[in-house]
Write a protein that holds these residues in place. Structure first.
Motif, PDB file in Angstrom:
ATOM      1  N   VAL A 334       0.841  -1.197   0.000  1.00 23.14           N
ATOM      2  CA  VAL A 334       0.000   0.000   0.000  1.00 23.14           C
ATOM      3  C   VAL A 334       0.880   1.252   0.000  1.00 23.14           C
ATOM      4  O   VAL A 334       0.617   2.213  -0.731  1.00 23.14           O
ATOM      5  N   ALA A 335       1.945   1.246   0.821  1.00 20.04           N
ATOM      6  CA  ALA A 335       2.854   2.386   0.845  1.00 20.04           C
ATOM      7  C   ALA A 335       3.472   2.610  -0.532  1.00 20.04           C
ATOM      8  O   ALA A 335       3.571   3.758  -1.004  1.00 20.04           O
ATOM      9  N   LEU A 336       3.900   1.552  -1.192  1.00 15.76           N
ATOM     10  CA  LEU A 336       4.483   1.657  -2.527  1.00 15.76           C
ATOM     11  C   LEU A 336       3.482   2.272  -3.497  1.00 15.76           C
ATOM     12  O   LEU A 336       3.820   3.196  -4.258  1.00 15.76           O
ATOM     13  N   ARG A 337       2.266   1.785  -3.468  1.00 11.74           N
ATOM     14  CA  ARG A 337       1.248   2.306  -4.384  1.00 11.74           C
ATOM     15  C   ARG A 337       0.962   3.789  -4.119  1.00 11.74           C
ATOM     16  O   ARG A 337       0.884   4.595  -5.050  1.00 11.74           O
ATOM     17  N   GLU A 338       0.804   4.148  -2.849  1.00 10.14           N
ATOM     18  CA  GLU A 338       0.470   5.525  -2.516  1.00 10.14           C
ATOM     19  C   GLU A 338       1.620   6.477  -2.838  1.00 10.14           C
ATOM     20  O   GLU A 338       1.411   7.543  -3.423  1.00 10.14           O
ATOM     21  N   CYS A 458      11.564  -5.045   0.233  1.00  9.38           N
ATOM     22  CA  CYS A 458      11.958  -3.639   0.146  1.00  9.38           C
ATOM     23  C   CYS A 458      12.876  -3.380  -1.037  1.00  9.38           C
ATOM     24  O   CYS A 458      12.804  -2.306  -1.662  1.00  9.38           O
ATOM     25  N   LEU A 459      13.747  -4.326  -1.376  1.00  6.86           N
ATOM     26  CA  LEU A 459      14.602  -4.151  -2.551  1.00  6.86           C
ATOM     27  C   LEU A 459      13.766  -4.055  -3.820  1.00  6.86           C
ATOM     28  O   LEU A 459      13.987  -3.179  -4.668  1.00  6.86           O
ATOM     29  N   ARG A 460      12.821  -4.960  -3.955  1.00  6.05           N
ATOM     30  CA  ARG A 460      11.944  -4.908  -5.132  1.00  6.05           C
ATOM     31  C   ARG A 460      11.138  -3.609  -5.156  1.00  6.05           C
ATOM     32  O   ARG A 460      11.024  -2.936  -6.191  1.00  6.05           O
ATOM     33  N   ALA A 461      10.599  -3.209  -3.993  1.00  2.00           N
ATOM     34  CA  ALA A 461       9.809  -1.981  -3.924  1.00  2.00           C
ATOM     35  C   ALA A 461      10.668  -0.757  -4.236  1.00  2.00           C
ATOM     36  O   ALA A 461      10.198   0.196  -4.870  1.00  2.00           O
ATOM     37  N   TYR A 462      11.925  -0.792  -3.815  1.00  4.97           N
ATOM     38  CA  TYR A 462      12.815   0.329  -4.078  1.00  4.97           C
ATOM     39  C   TYR A 462      13.005   0.547  -5.575  1.00  4.97           C
ATOM     40  O   TYR A 462      12.941   1.681  -6.074  1.00  4.97           O
ATOM     41  N   VAL A 463      13.231  -0.524  -6.305  1.00  2.00           N
ATOM     42  CA  VAL A 463      13.401  -0.397  -7.756  1.00  2.00           C
ATOM     43  C   VAL A 463      12.134   0.169  -8.387  1.00  2.00           C
ATOM     44  O   VAL A 463      12.186   1.071  -9.245  1.00  2.00           O
ATOM     45  N   GLU A 464      10.987  -0.325  -7.974  1.00  4.45           N
ATOM     46  CA  GLU A 464       9.731   0.111  -8.583  1.00  4.45           C
ATOM     47  C   GLU A 464       9.392   1.553  -8.197  1.00  4.45           C
ATOM     48  O   GLU A 464       8.885   2.317  -9.026  1.00  4.45           O
TER      49      GLU A 464
END
Length: 494
Positions: A334-338, A458-464
């Protein structure tokens, strides 16, 4: 020649200068971190992962993240399987620092005790609450309730200023128990520290960890006048919070916190207002809690799992961490999306991880405890941190005699992540740092799989997030520092 694209900031190249993550190396002898052609345990030095944008490589030394061209992914897999860097092409070896003789940013030797940058004062070793999971015995740490004498508190400030680096920022933290039970002392010490720091050529900042149930209008004005970071213990909505966080006589701690937040809104808000949510195995879905607490107006909301508690039923075990990880990742998605959409969503665990991965943060210790950060008990004895007050195994001197440099050095030698098993073989070791000293001393490391799982997400989310919102990372400080603060920080691995 294959060129690998690095995402984020490049950490400084190794130099002979001392740093939090390394040790000066004489120029007339080989670096102890030199990488040979065949690297034993290559899987402990890098991690291959995928995002919506393709394949990537996380390099442990320097916490570097690279995009991998399609022709390199197979080479990386072969290297990780065999440990033989010759499986990589010369361009990839050079980009990743795997050529023979390449030096490392962390060389395996413990740092020397640095100057102090933060000191927390346990001004009141007692609490007005009786939280079921409290590791601190209502602030008494297994002894009698105590209040810090005024002269001890002032001596602690003097010690911090005397032992800090000239011109440095220093942090004076107020801890307990409940520090606002000694609110008048907090006011006196804050004013004294601000004056003394200015006279000494330092800049003083302040932190305070509180249950907020004893807040007065004058306290709110103090937090607004001086540069305060205030961390509030709050575990969710009224029912969830009051189930474990209890006030005498059955009054609602949640209602008292809401009243404290209203006082802050009317009389003065601190520079930074965070909520720390303590999670037990029976905590349920965390996203509902996160949304509720964010809705109360905090600048940051972070979760901390109970690892060490007087009630073992409230401690997480290995299998229970699996559910905790699933809930944390749900919150992270949710944090990534927002954030990718440009909307504010202050999930502290996630945003801290994004910032530290972007900086290339890498450290051989979990925090600054026993290094740049110490904690003073009510009687003036010094300990590695506020969670280890009155623990003789982590005693570090006194505010009058000064820090025990030998004890600090021994602590830093013992706690270096490359000197501990199984930490030395873990790819996440320089983001995790080996785990909270207090928790490891009492429980060991039951949450390692959780930490690796959270960091992998978190690594995957960081790239995205980097691809969707490169501007999100603009303005981040060049480095995150390392000395610790007076609060109980939510770190990248928590």
């Amino acid at each position: 020649m294959t060129v690998l694209l690095q995402i984020g900031r490049r950490p400084p190249d190794p130099t002979p200068d001392p740093s939090p993550g390394g040790h000066p190396v004489p120029a007339d002898r080989p670096l102890p971190g030199a990488v040979p052609d065949v690297v034993p345990g290559a899987a402990a030095e890098a991690r291959l992962f995928h995002s919506a944008h393709g394949a990537h490589l996380f390099v442990v030394d320097g916490s570097r993240v690279y995009d991998l061209p399609g022709d390199v992914e197979g080479q990386v897999r072969s290297w990780l399987d065999s440990g033989d860097a010759r499986e990589l092409g010369p361009g990839a070896r050079a980009a990743l620092g795997l050529e023979p003789g390449a030096s490392r940013r962390i060389d395996g030797r413990p740092i020397d005790p640095p100057p102090l940058s933060a000191l927390s004062l346990n001004v009141m070793q007692a609490c007005n609450m009786s939280c079921a999971y409290c590791y601190a015995d209502e602030g008494r740490f297994g002894g009698a309730a105590r209040v810090m004498p005024r002269e001890v508190a002032f001596a602690a400030v003097d010690r911090l200023l005397a032992d800090s680096r000239p011109g440095a920022d220093v942090v004076v933290g107020f801890m307990g128990g409940e520090p606002l039970l000694a609110a008048d002392l907090v006011h006196e010490v804050t004013a004294y520290a601000a004056r003394a720091a200015e006279a000494a050529g330092r800049r003083a900042r302040f932190s305070l960890t509180t249950n907020l149930t004893e807040l007065r209008p004058a306290d709110a004005r103090l937090f607004a006048r001086y540069p305060f970071a205030v961390s509030v213990s709050l575990d969710g909505d009224r029912d969830r919070n009051d189930a474990l966080r209890r006030l005498p006589g059955g009054a609602s701690a949640y209602d008292r916190v809401r009243a404290g937040l209203d006082l802050l809104a009317r009389h003065g808000r601190p520079r930074h207002l965070a909520a720390r949510v303590t999670v037990t195995p029976a905590g349920g879905r965390l996203l509902d809690v996160l949304d509720h607490v964010i809705g109360l107006g905090f600048d940051e909301v972070g979760f901390a799992a109970v690892v060490a508690s007087p009630d073992p039923a409230l401690e997480f075990t290995g299998p229970q961490f699996e559910g905790f990880l699933a809930h944390m990742v749900e919150c992270g998605e949710v944090a990534l999306r927002e954030l990718a959409a440009g909307r504010r969503y202050p999930f502290g665990n996630f945003e801290t991880a994004m910032a530290q991965i972007h900086r290339g943060s890498h450290r051989p210790y979990p925090c600054g405890a026993g290094a740049g950060y110490l904690s003073a008990a009510a009687n003036g004895d010094l300990f590695a941190c506020h969670r280890l007050v009155d623990d003789p195994g982590f005693a570090m001197g006194s505010v009058t005699a000064g820090p025990d440099q030998a004890a600090r050095a021994e602590h830093l030698a013992r706690g270096h992540v490359d000197r501990m098993s199984p930490c030395r073989s873990c790819w996440a070791r320089y983001l995790c740092g080996g785990g909270c000293y207090h928790e490891v001393a009492r429980r060991g490391r039951p949450g390692c799989d959780y930490i690796r799982g959270w960091l992998a997400f978190c690594l995957r989310a960081y790239v995205e997030l980097s691809a969707a919102r490169p501007d999100y990372f603009e303005g981040l400080p060049a480095s995150s520092g390392y000395g610790g603060s007076g609060s109980d920080p939510t770190t990248v691995a928590r």
